[in-house]
Design an enzyme around this catalytic site. Structure first.
Site, PDB file in Angstrom:
ATOM      1  CB  ILE A 195      -9.962   8.097   1.655  1.00  0.00           C
ATOM      2  CG1 ILE A 195     -11.029   7.995   0.562  1.00  0.00           C
ATOM      3  CG2 ILE A 195      -9.017   6.889   1.603  1.00  0.00           C
ATOM      4  CD1 ILE A 195     -10.453   7.973  -0.857  1.00  0.00           C
ATOM      5  CB  THR A 196      -8.433   7.213   7.326  1.00  0.00           C
ATOM      6  OG1 THR A 196      -8.339   5.802   7.127  1.00  0.00           O
ATOM      7  CG2 THR A 196      -9.786   7.552   7.931  1.00  0.00           C
ATOM      8  CB  ALA A 233      -6.587   9.918   1.192  1.00  0.00           C
ATOM      9  CG  ASN A 234      -0.625  10.868   3.004  1.00  0.00           C
ATOM     10  OD1 ASN A 234      -1.388  10.526   3.906  1.00  0.00           O
ATOM     11  ND2 ASN A 234       0.659  10.566   3.007  1.00  0.00           N
ATOM     12  CB  SER A 235       0.739   7.256   1.219  1.00  0.00           C
ATOM     13  OG  SER A 235       1.574   6.150   1.062  1.00  0.00           O
ATOM     14  N   GLY A 236      -0.158   5.343  -1.180  1.00  0.00           N
ATOM     15  CA  GLY A 236      -0.529   3.955  -1.446  1.00  0.00           C
ATOM     16  C   GLY A 236      -1.968   3.731  -1.897  1.00  0.00           C
ATOM     17  CE1 TYR A 249      -0.666  -3.858   9.193  1.00  0.00           C
ATOM     18  CE2 TYR A 249      -0.515  -6.141   8.479  1.00  0.00           C
ATOM     19  CZ  TYR A 249      -0.893  -4.835   8.247  1.00  0.00           C
ATOM     20  OH  TYR A 249      -1.527  -4.498   7.062  1.00  0.00           O
TER      21      TYR A 249
END
Ligand SMILES: NC(=O)c1ccc[n+]([C@@H]2O[C@H](COP(=O)([O-])OP(=O)(O)OC[C@H]3O[C@@H](n4cnc5c(N)ncnc54)[C@H](OP(=O)(O)O)[C@@H]3O)[C@@H](O)[C@H]2O)c1
Length: 326
Positions: free
Chosen positions: A51-52, A54-57, A207
């Protein structure tokens, strides 16, 4: 006085009823906002998922849910301290699964290459790649190779990563690539003469364009991988309460006022990760490829995503920019 005392219980009942009705209304609004939950109960024993971001949200919530399903989860993050903190948080909620941190900065092709080398050396298989990391409406800045940051991280970094990981994904079939896009792709346009905002930069358009590139990449990748056993899924998670808005957040005071409203009307990361989870685990999606999902259901591709001429040209340009085709 007696009449006054008689009156008090009436007020209390009124209050209790109002409180109950408010509670039920909040619950109903939150359930409606959350959308469908992943209907699959499939476990991921013996499966490795990357998972890229993956430290947040959404990425962190997905890592937790996949760990609960006993997957080996590789948290591919640019900041190892933040990734290790996320692992500690996840471990407070589940002892299940395996969690591995590996450094990946999608704003550097050298870092992507190093990450893929590490994965190729250390991992026997990669069953699912979740291209989740993202940047939204940041001030103009460039990646290490000089790409505009949103196009560079959201599209080109993931394009390079996925292509380098294809041998491993093909070795591990049936395997899956999941592209986390956004409903805002509808406002996007692929402008080949301004792909990296060389001429002008509008953070909102930047974006949307990068997310349209996600959709086009997913469709083109799925057609190139037809018959290989690697399936491709693209999805939009809905509006989710995460750190994504860090570059567009209003002042502290307005944030304070908006938070209760956002808490009520925007999905939690747990709700926001459900479609990602569905695409990663659902047994009924095995072998299905090149489709678009929202709220754990297939949706029609938007018209703007269906331009095959632009998608193929974007693929070729992305290959040249990332050096995959010299
Ligand atoms: N939240 C929404 O409402 C929403 C709606 C539609 C689509 N999405 C999509 O959902 C995905 C996840 O976003 P989120 O809402 O969970 O936001 P988030 O909480 O900000 O998470 C984004 C993740 O991407 C990582 N990231 C950013 N730049 C990176 C880089 N150069 N290399 C590696 N990782 C990088 C961040 O790492 P750091 O923590 O180190 O910055 C973070 O882990 C994104 O693709 C986004 O476009 C979100």
């Amino acid at each position: 006085m007696e009449a006054y005392l008689d009156y008090i219980p009436d007020i209390s009942w009124w209050k209790v009823t109002l409180l109950g009705a408010t509670g039920v209304s909040i619950y109903m609004i939150k359930s409606r906002v959350a959308g469908r939950m992943c209907p699959s109960k499939a476990l991921m024993v013996g499966k490795t998922v990357i998972i890229t971001g993956a430290n947040s949200g959404i990425g962190k919530a997905t890592a937790l849910e996949l760990a609960k399903r006993q997957a080996r989860v590789i948290l591919a993050c640019r900041d190892e301290e933040l990734a290790n903190a996320a692992v500690r948080d996840i471990r407070k909620k589940t002892a299940s699964g395996q969690l591995v941190v590996k450094r990946l900065d999608l704003a550097s092709l050298a870092s992507v290459k190093k990450f893929v080398e590490d994965v190729s050396n250390d991992e026997d298989r990669v069953d699912v790649l979740i291209n989740n990391a993202g940047v939204l409406q940041c001030p103009f800045s460039k990646t290490e190779e000089g790409f505009e940051m949103q196009m560079g991280v959201n599209h080109l970094g993931h394009f390079y990563l996925t292509n380098l990981l294809l041998p491993k994904l093909k070795q591990s079939t049936p395997s899956r690539v999941i592209v986390v896009s956004s409903g805002l792709h509808k406002l996007g346009k692929i402008e080949f003469d301004n792909l990296n905002s060389e001429k002008s930069y509008d953070p909102r358009a930047g974006y949307a364009n990068s997310k349209l590139a996600n959709n086009m990449f997913a469709r083109e990748l799925s057609s190139r991988l037809e018959g290989t056993g690697v399936s491709v899924y693209c999805l939009h998670p809905g509006m989710v309460f995460t750190n994504l808005g860090r570059h567009v957040m209003p002042s502290f005071l307005i944030k304070l006022l908006l938070y209760p409203l956002a808490w009520l009307l925007v999905k939690s990361p747990y709700a926001g990760c459900q479609t990602v989870l569905y695409c990663a685990v659902a047994e009924e999606l095995e072998g299905v490829t090149g489709r678009y999902y929202g709220s754990c259901e297939e949706e029609e591709w938007t018209q703007v995503s269906l331009d095959d001429v632009v998608s193929k040209k974007l693929w070729n340009v992305s290959e040249e920019l990332t050096g995959l085709k010299s």
